[in-house]
Design an enzyme around this catalytic site. Sequence first.
Site, mmCIF file in Angstrom:
data_model
loop_
_atom_site.group_PDB
_atom_site.id
_atom_site.type_symbol
_atom_site.label_atom_id
_atom_site.label_comp_id
_atom_site.label_asym_id
_atom_site.label_seq_id
_atom_site.Cartn_x
_atom_site.Cartn_y
_atom_site.Cartn_z
ATOM 1 N N ARG A 53 0.848 -1.206 0.000
ATOM 2 C CA ARG A 53 0.000 0.000 0.000
ATOM 3 C C ARG A 53 0.874 1.244 0.000
ATOM 4 O O ARG A 53 0.601 2.227 -0.671
ATOM 5 C CB ARG A 53 -0.956 0.014 1.208
ATOM 6 C CG ARG A 53 -1.698 1.348 1.354
ATOM 7 C CD ARG A 53 -2.946 1.319 2.226
ATOM 8 N NE ARG A 53 -2.803 0.501 3.403
ATOM 9 C CZ ARG A 53 -2.076 0.839 4.488
ATOM 10 N NH1 ARG A 53 -1.430 1.999 4.527
ATOM 11 N NH2 ARG A 53 -1.982 0.022 5.517
ATOM 12 N N TYR A 105 -16.746 16.220 -15.308
ATOM 13 C CA TYR A 105 -17.130 14.803 -15.389
ATOM 14 C C TYR A 105 -18.190 14.477 -14.316
ATOM 15 O O TYR A 105 -18.070 14.918 -13.166
ATOM 16 C CB TYR A 105 -15.879 13.931 -15.194
ATOM 17 C CG TYR A 105 -16.166 12.459 -15.146
ATOM 18 C CD1 TYR A 105 -16.540 11.773 -16.298
ATOM 19 C CD2 TYR A 105 -16.114 11.754 -13.949
ATOM 20 C CE1 TYR A 105 -16.832 10.417 -16.251
ATOM 21 C CE2 TYR A 105 -16.397 10.400 -13.901
ATOM 22 C CZ TYR A 105 -16.757 9.738 -15.052
ATOM 23 O OH TYR A 105 -17.054 8.403 -15.009
ATOM 24 N N ASP A 177 -8.175 17.885 -14.943
ATOM 25 C CA ASP A 177 -8.464 16.533 -15.417
ATOM 26 C C ASP A 177 -8.086 16.475 -16.903
ATOM 27 O O ASP A 177 -8.738 17.076 -17.738
ATOM 28 C CB ASP A 177 -9.950 16.244 -15.196
ATOM 29 C CG ASP A 177 -10.353 14.823 -15.577
ATOM 30 O OD1 ASP A 177 -9.673 14.227 -16.440
ATOM 31 O OD2 ASP A 177 -11.346 14.320 -15.033
ATOM 32 N N LYS A 202 -9.202 5.338 -19.741
ATOM 33 C CA LYS A 202 -9.547 5.778 -21.098
ATOM 34 C C LYS A 202 -8.335 5.663 -22.029
ATOM 35 O O LYS A 202 -7.838 4.579 -22.229
ATOM 36 C CB LYS A 202 -10.111 7.205 -21.040
ATOM 37 C CG LYS A 202 -11.111 7.435 -19.900
ATOM 38 C CD LYS A 202 -12.419 6.669 -20.052
ATOM 39 C CE LYS A 202 -13.269 6.638 -18.794
ATOM 40 N NZ LYS A 202 -13.577 7.921 -18.188
HETATM 41 C C1 LIG Z 1 -13.983 8.324 -16.893
HETATM 42 C C2 LIG Z 1 -13.588 9.658 -16.405
HETATM 43 C C3 LIG Z 1 -13.297 9.878 -15.057
HETATM 44 C C4 LIG Z 1 -13.450 8.796 -13.997
HETATM 45 O O1 LIG Z 1 -12.520 7.777 -14.166
HETATM 46 P P1 LIG Z 1 -12.767 6.246 -13.703
HETATM 47 O O2 LIG Z 1 -11.528 5.566 -14.134
HETATM 48 O O3 LIG Z 1 -14.011 5.779 -14.407
HETATM 49 O O4 LIG Z 1 -12.970 6.277 -12.230
HETATM 50 C C5 LIG Z 1 -12.872 11.137 -14.681
HETATM 51 N N1 LIG Z 1 -12.762 12.141 -15.577
HETATM 52 C C6 LIG Z 1 -13.044 11.973 -16.872
HETATM 53 C C7 LIG Z 1 -12.898 13.109 -17.819
HETATM 54 C C8 LIG Z 1 -13.472 10.733 -17.343
HETATM 55 O O5 LIG Z 1 -13.761 10.580 -18.637
#
Ligand SMILES: *Cc1c(COP(=O)(O)O)cnc(C)c1O
Length: 385
Positions: A53, A105, A177, A202
């Site tokens: 961890r 998001y 982000d 993604k």
């Molecule tokens: C999918 C997504 C998230 C969240 O990510 P997870 O891996 O699903 O927890 C956050 N920000 C954006 C822009 C996303 O497309």
Amino acid sequence: MADNNQEKKFATKLIHFGSEIDETTGASSVPIYQASTFHHHDIFNPPTHDYSRSGNPTRQALEDYIALLEGGVRGFAFASGMAAISTAFLLFSTGDHIIVTEDVYGGTYRLLTTVLNRLGIESTFVDMTNFDAVKAALQPNTKAVFIETPSNPTLKITDIATIAAWAKENELISLLDNTFMTPYHQRPIELGVDIVLHSATKFLGGHSDVLAGLAVVATESLGKRLKQLQNGLGTVLGAQESWLLMRGMKTLQARMEHSEKSARKLAEWLDSRSDIARVYYPGLKDHPGREIHEKQSKGYGAVVSFDVGDGDRAKAVLNRVTLPLVAVSLGAVESILSYPAMMSHAAMPREVRHERGISDGLLRYSVGLEDIDDLIADLDQALKG
Ligand SMILES: *Cc1c(COP(=O)(O)O)cnc(C)c1O
């Protein structure tokens, strides 16, 4: 003779990131250290990693890798994008206030409005394309600004350098982000941002087979604070997923280049049709914020949103397409078509959704690695019905 100290180009860094060859065995990939704990050979001289961890060599390789790609001082890997985002938000305390992009998001919106609000962390959502609106949201207790650009799904553009500089002036931490652009297309730390966040699920992972989140910080002091939270909360990414993510990231540039080129074609093709109400893509000439986007990013990305007119037609298109996956998510080798009104933004009240351009006819196309001619022919037959 080539200068070995010269900063390597992005494509080279993707392959030669420092841990690509195992030092002990020469193995051609980072070993998966599937261990929770580590033996203390000498009790007076503890091992570098003592509990997974707190630190794991496979995860460490990934964390150093993303820090290198984003140009930051330290990287962190988390169990999901939301684990990365929620851990970063816990840098703040009761009584603090955060300014957030209004079309952030959905999961981030939910975290801020149903969890962090209970802890007394307050947020104001503003249209970040409007700098005056951002400035007007500043309160004496404001501690941070959270940016997402291009935003989802209407791909609104925020001027990163302007907001980051303003944040610094006001002693706020800036977070961004960067999921949609990836460090190949956009490197926010170079523009003054303090913390970059990713849903690595993604484009970075790229194959719809791993859930992961990443964070990169611009300073050592933020690195120390985030490390304490990552270890304290235990929101870490496991060794297997860390390996799988590195496997995917090596092809990031090759995938992004292909998908972006195809996305441009798709956007232009959609834009030329009279039966499409609106196309959202930062690469289109009339896209609001296109100039700002070009100043801060090296590409337009692989996501195209478009409005087919109404909900019935959108549903018909979703039922008729044969190539893209009809699903939540984006950024994979396969194209993914999603329906924000019933998927990512289903929880949002209809009026609020419509105000933000997320109409019942809006579809979001994440362009994968298929041949673009096939994707267009498929969408063409789906639109004709
Ligand atoms: C999918 C997504 C998230 C969240 O990510 P997870 O891996 O699903 O927890 C956050 N920000 C954006 C822009 C996303 O497309």
